[in-house]
Design an enzyme around this catalytic site. Structure first.
Site, short mmCIF file in Angstrom:
data_model
loop_
_atom_site.label_atom_id
_atom_site.label_comp_id
_atom_site.label_asym_id
_atom_site.label_seq_id
_atom_site.Cartn_x
_atom_site.Cartn_y
_atom_site.Cartn_z
N ARG A 97 10.13 -0.33 11.13
CA ARG A 97 9.08 0.14 11.93
C ARG A 97 9.22 -0.84 13.10
NH1 ARG A 97 3.83 0.44 8.11
NH2 ARG A 97 3.11 -0.47 9.92
N ARG A 117 11.24 -4.63 5.33
CA ARG A 117 10.69 -3.33 4.95
C ARG A 117 11.59 -2.17 5.65
NH1 ARG A 117 4.74 -1.86 4.86
NH2 ARG A 117 4.54 -2.46 7.09
N ARG A 143 -1.65 -8.29 13.62
CA ARG A 143 -1.89 -7.35 12.44
C ARG A 143 -2.45 -8.02 11.50
NH1 ARG A 143 3.53 -4.66 11.11
NH2 ARG A 143 2.29 -3.40 9.21
N ARG A 154 -10.46 0.64 8.32
CA ARG A 154 -10.02 -0.61 8.51
C ARG A 154 -11.07 -1.22 9.23
NH1 ARG A 154 -4.22 0.91 8.41
NH2 ARG A 154 -2.73 -1.17 8.54
N LYS A 203 0.75 -1.21 -0.14
CA LYS A 203 0.06 0.05 -0.02
C LYS A 203 0.83 1.15 0.05
CE LYS A 203 -2.52 -1.10 3.65
NZ LYS A 203 -2.05 -2.49 3.95
#
Ligand code: AMP
Length: 219
Positions: A165, A132, A176, A93, A18
């Site tokens: 992160r 990431r 998550r 969400r 995203k």
């Protein structure tokens, strides 16, 4: 009648891409990027009351309560910066958030044009998440395997030092993903019924995913 404004929602499980696709979309179409995750991370780094509240949820991989998140988006969406189109990245969400958004976009006459749903295989997601890296300054997103920065550990855009992160760990990812399945996935049906949903295969190369998004937007 004038062309419908590009008021877009970008959906997908954690790690679907995203953030990367958001950067491409807003830069091509010149619309405002609204990422609730980025807003929360900024509030956390500035240690505002919102940041302190959000941190207790985000660090566990849980969703921040609806009332807090809806208020955050409400102010931004009504802003002049969104008059020429907006991209909602990571919001809504939950069904409660989607209903609130529906009401708000009607009230401010900025209706949703399309909902892009990036689909991705769950086995790939965890790999993407742990490799990431993000820029804490401008929010740009990188991947040590598929989207390396030009200089190791440095943001291509603002040259800040890249970081991982805090919630990009394997344990947090599982929570998550559970939150995604239980609370966010029902939105696929919700927007399908409204005739707004566009599914895109997120396992392709970045440019191909982007191309499919543009096709889905008819632009
Ligand atoms: P993201 O950058 O979109 O992956 O968001 C990072 C984290 O921020 C999520 O795992 C949630 O804890 C929180 N968050 C972001 N957007 C929302 C939302 N719409 N509702 C609730 N929590 C959110």
């Amino acid at each position: 009648m004038s062309e419908q404004k590009l008021n877009i929602i970008l959906m997908g499980p954690p790690g679907a891409g995203k953030g990367t696709q958001s950067e491409l979309i807003v830069s091509k179409f010149g619309i405002k990027h609204l990422s609730t995750g980025d807003m929360f991370r900024e509030a956390i780094s500035k240690q505002t009351p919102l940041g302190l509240e959000a941190k207790s949820y985000i660090s566990k991989g849980l969703l921040v309560p609806d009332s807090v998140t809806i208020n955050l988006v409400k102010d931004s969406l009504a802003n002049d910066e969104c008059a020429n189109g907006y991209l909602l990245d990571g919001f809504p969400r939950t069904i409660v958030q989607a209903d609130a958004l529906d009401e708000l976009t009607k009230k401010i006459q900025r209706p949703i044009f399309k909902v892009i749903n990036i689909q991705a295989d769950e086995k790939i997601l965890i790999e993407r998440i742990v490799s990431r890296r993000i820029c804490p300054n401008c929010g740009a997103s990188y991947n040590l395997k598929s989207k390396k920065p030009l200089v190791d550990g440095e943001c291509d855009l603002c040259h800040s030092k890249l970081v991982q992160r805090a919630d990009d760990t394997e344990a947090s990812f599982k929570t998550r993903l559970d939150a995604y399945h239980q609370q966010t996935q029902p939105l696929i049906d919700y927007y399908q019924k409204k005739g707004l949903l566009v599914n895109v295969d997120g396992l392709q190369e970045i440019d191909k995913v982007f191309n499919d998004i543009c096709k889905g937007l008819g632009r």
